[in-house]
Design a protein around this motif. Structure first.
Motif, mmCIF file in Angstrom:
data_model
loop_
_atom_site.group_PDB
_atom_site.id
_atom_site.type_symbol
_atom_site.label_atom_id
_atom_site.label_comp_id
_atom_site.label_asym_id
_atom_site.label_seq_id
_atom_site.Cartn_x
_atom_site.Cartn_y
_atom_site.Cartn_z
ATOM 1 N N ARG A 66 0.825 -1.214 0.000
ATOM 2 C CA ARG A 66 0.000 0.000 0.000
ATOM 3 C C ARG A 66 0.859 1.263 0.000
ATOM 4 O O ARG A 66 0.358 2.363 -0.187
ATOM 5 N N GLY A 67 2.162 1.069 0.269
ATOM 6 C CA GLY A 67 3.060 2.223 0.225
ATOM 7 C C GLY A 67 3.512 2.716 1.593
ATOM 8 O O GLY A 67 3.882 3.877 1.740
ATOM 9 N N LYS A 68 3.538 1.824 2.596
ATOM 10 C CA LYS A 68 3.990 2.233 3.934
ATOM 11 C C LYS A 68 5.433 2.732 3.886
ATOM 12 O O LYS A 68 5.749 3.831 4.348
ATOM 13 N N SER A 69 6.299 1.893 3.315
ATOM 14 C CA SER A 69 7.722 2.232 3.336
ATOM 15 C C SER A 69 7.981 3.481 2.493
ATOM 16 O O SER A 69 8.800 4.334 2.860
ATOM 17 N N GLU A 70 7.255 3.596 1.403
ATOM 18 C CA GLU A 70 7.448 4.766 0.551
ATOM 19 C C GLU A 70 7.041 6.048 1.293
ATOM 20 O O GLU A 70 7.712 7.075 1.197
ATOM 21 N N LEU A 71 5.964 5.974 2.033
ATOM 22 C CA LEU A 71 5.538 7.157 2.792
ATOM 23 C C LEU A 71 6.572 7.527 3.855
ATOM 24 O O LEU A 71 6.843 8.702 4.082
ATOM 25 N N ILE A 72 7.136 6.517 4.486
ATOM 26 C CA ILE A 72 8.183 6.793 5.484
ATOM 27 C C ILE A 72 9.354 7.496 4.809
ATOM 28 O O ILE A 72 9.881 8.498 5.302
ATOM 29 N N PRO A 86 13.470 0.101 1.672
ATOM 30 C CA PRO A 86 13.134 -0.495 0.381
ATOM 31 C C PRO A 86 11.625 -0.425 0.137
ATOM 32 O O PRO A 86 10.836 -0.725 1.036
ATOM 33 N N ALA A 87 11.242 -0.006 -1.059
ATOM 34 C CA ALA A 87 9.825 0.047 -1.438
ATOM 35 C C ALA A 87 9.741 -0.414 -2.878
ATOM 36 O O ALA A 87 10.381 0.159 -3.751
#
Ligand SMILES: Nc1nc2c(ncn2[C@@H]2O[C@H](COP(=O)(O)OP(=O)(O)OP(=O)(O)O)[C@@H](O)[C@H]2O)c(=O)[nH]1
Ligand SMILES: [Mg+2]
Length: 652
Positions: A66-72, A86-87
């Protein structure tokens, strides 16, 4: 303009640093003026450590991809000008990953091998033995090395079905949840159980802890994560994808792990990520907007939230925009709105709580120090009356006076036995409270539940045992509360008596409110309930799962009991210290009075000198009182915002 999360967090950090400095000044000043009794000292120590170790944990929770790591990356790490966590498409983050900062440890990534699940120790215990973790040093000045090392959180292993079963990733009775089997008959599982990243990132240095999680419905999630880490996070960011909306598995995660009684808007942020997938060259901006609005409304309705509680963003475009300094793209990504929501809701709430607790502690501290000052003031007043009464009197009166003081002193020394008796009753009652709240009591109260959970096979009686355990725990807390009330009554009574008899100004400190811990128990009870339902019966049937559940529960309860005990301890220490302080002051007072008489006996002018001296001391006490008020009011002072002028630090 409103502050971003990062700016607000910075401010919070600045306030904490300033507070620590002021506290140090206060403590030195108290020491210089002999106002530091052991209760005051203990309170100072706690305030200092509360401020130093205060952490704010923000957990990112969602189904995979869902994009957790990308949001971080976008919110916290864009400054490194590249992806740090990593995303990528598909499952990426394979183990819960905590990012924080501990100055005692060099910058590193620590990984706990998944095989540790074969042992019974809970994660909390593994944290205490860092040498058992696999460690990779990190070079914070080299973002490429950093991100390469952190890639490890995506590592997997391929194991046989038996191994996967033993590690909790394979369940014969719920095949639909099992991971896919490769053509070689092997199962892909995470290589690591948990990852801890220690880096001196500015926000982490100030006490922020970020928890990135793997997709939660992934079978084999640890109770430790869902029972301890997520419920204890100060805020949870729950992420959905705008293109898919709320899927069945999203809803399951929300209902099982995140829903709160009152849908507390401050601790839960729902993000509708990937809105860029709706940016479509064939639609007008108004059409795109309408589409996003629709998704937002539907999402809010399904989750039972207000529309404004769902925040649409594009994490990925936000990251790209920050890396390329592209203001238009950043605006379109709406990332700044999410950052503000985090800053105001989450952080604002946390600050309020911390400040309120600090202010209450400072209030008590001031009360304690003021009391010492007022004893001194009273002693001086008494001496003054005594000395003024000697004016114009002859030597034999003075001699008589001396004898009287000596007699008073002897009587006072004899009262030691009475004070000793008060102390031993106090200690006995206190021991009762300690027994009720101690580790042994907790363990024995939990025995029935532990036994029920460790029984082989389906555990139909567990829910009942669980409810009964919590009833007993609440009962124990209430008993402890009753004994505390008794202590308080005893303290108030004996203090009043001692005050009347010896002119002390003892005042029983505020009794801790143990009912608060009952509410904590309620919360824990609710958060575990989900594991005991029929839908979970099959998982509960596995001894390892049940065992981990019990251990996770015990860990959480221990924290509650320890903090209750800590409060009880401080309260009693502070009562005992008051008594000590007054006894000490009184002994000194006798010494001073006798000394004054002696000087008067030796020289005729002694009396006037002594009276002048006492007057000067009274003035000095007024000054101390003022200074104390000034120093403590600076400490409870809350900066209103970035523009609020900070009173300059100065010391007399
Ligand atoms: N288009 C688009 N893609 C995004 C956005 N945010 C994330 N992605 C992509 O979605 C994929 C998954 O992102 P991750 O950050 O790895 O997702 P995750 O939730 O951490 O997933 P797991 O680690 O597997 O649990 C990656 O390819 C991201 O680049 C977004 O806002 N827009
Ligand atoms: Mg991830």
């Amino acid at each position: 303009m409103a502050l971003s999360f990062n700016e607000q967090f910075d401010q919070h950090g600045a306030w904490r640093r300033e507070f620590a400095l002021r506290l140090k000044l206060l403590s030195e000043w108290l020491k210089d003026h002999d106002l530091l009794d052991s209760a005051v000292e203990e309170r100072l120590r706690r305030l200092e450590s509360q401020m130093r170790t205060d952490k704010v944990m923000v957990a990112f929770v969602a189904e995979f991809s869902r994009g957790k790591s990308e949001l971080i990356n976008a919110i916290f790490f864009a400054g490194y000008k590249r992806r740090i966590m990593p995303a990528s498409a598909g499952r990426t983050t394979m183990c819960p990953t905590e990012l924080g900062y501990d100055p005692e440890v060099p910058p590193c990534l620590r990984l706990l091998p998944i095989e540790t699940r074969l042992h019974t120790q809970p994660l909390m215990e593994w944290r205490m033995v860092p040498e058992k973790w696999h460690r990779v040093d990190l070079d914070v000045n080299d973002p490429q090395q950093l991100s390469q090392a952190i890639e490890k959180v995506s590592e997997v292993r391929h194991v046989t079905v038996e191994e996967a079963r033993a590690l909790g990733f394979w369940h014969d009775d719920s095949p639909e949840d099992n991971p896919m089997m490769g053509s070689d008959g092997l199962i892909e599982i995470p290589k690591w159980r948990h990852a801890l990243i220690n880096i001196a990132h500015p926000l982490l240095k100030q006490g922020l802890v970020i928890l990135d999680t793997p997709g939660l419905n992934a079978i084999g999630a640890e109770p430790e994560l869902t029972v301890n880490l997520i419920p204890q996070a100060h805020a949870v960011v729950f992420i959905l994808a705008a293109d898919t909306g709320v899927t069945k598995s999203d809803l399951q995660i929300w209902r099982e792990h995140l829903i709160t009684e009152d849908n507390d808007a401050d601790s839960r942020l729902v993000v509708l990520n990937k809105i860029d997938t709706m940016w479509d060259a064939l639609s007008t901006p108004a059409q795109v907007q309408a589409q996003i609005d629709r998704q937002r409304a539907t999402t809010a309705e399904i989750l039972g939230l207000q529309r404004h509680q769902v925040i649409p963003v594009s994490g990925q475009k936000g990251l790209v925009a920050k890396v390329n300094d592209d203001a238009d793209l950043l605006k379109a990504s709406r990332l700044p709105q999410l950052e503000q929501a985090l800053a105001h809701g989450v952080l604002g709430q946390r600050q309020k709580i911390l400040r309120a607790s600090v202010a209450a502690n400072i209030g008590e501290l001031r009360g304690e120090a003021t009391r010492v000052l007022s004893i001194r003031r009273r002693d001086l007043a008494e001496q003054m009356v005594e000395l003024k009464g000697l004016r114009g009197k002859n030597m034999s009166v003075i001699k008589h006076m001396r004898a009287r003081i000596e007699q008073e002193q002897a009587e006072f020394d004899a009262s030691g036995a009475k004070i000793h008796a008060v102390r031993s009753v106090h200690l006995k009652l206190l021991r009762d409270v300690f027994n009720l709240l101690g580790t042994a009591a907790l363990k024995s109260e939990m025995q029935e539940l532990t036994d029920a959970l460790r029984q082989p096979g389906l555990k139909l009686g567990v829910r009942k045992a669980y409810g009964k355990t919590f009833d007993r725990l609440r009962d124990g807390l209430r008993k402890a509360g009753k004994v505390s009330d008794e202590i308080q009554t005893m303290l108030t009574g004996t203090f009043r008596q001692l005050n009347a008899e010896y002119g002390f100004s003892l005042q029983a400190p505020r009794e801790p409110d143990l009912a608060r811990y009952e509410r904590d128990l309620d919360l824990v009870e609710r958060s575990h309930n989900q594991y005991l339902g029929v839908s979970n019966a099959l998982r509960l049937a596995q001894p390892e799962f049940a065992d981990r559940l019990v251990r996770a529960l015990a860990t959480r309860l221990r924290v509650i009991y320890e903090s209750a005990l800590g409060e009880v301890e401080l309260w009693n220490k502070s009562a005992a210290a008051q008594l000590d302080a007054q006894l000490r002051e009184r002994r000194r007072n006798f010494g001073r009075r006798l000394e004054a008489i002696e000087r008067i006996q030796q020289a005729a002018s002694g009396l006037d000198d002594r009276i002048a001296e006492i007057e000067a001391q009274e003035l000095a006490l007024d000054q101390l009182d003022l200074k104390l008020a000034e120093l403590t009011s600076h400490l409870s002072h809350t900066p209103a915002g970035p523009a609020a002028a900070q009173p300059a630090l100065k010391m007399a």
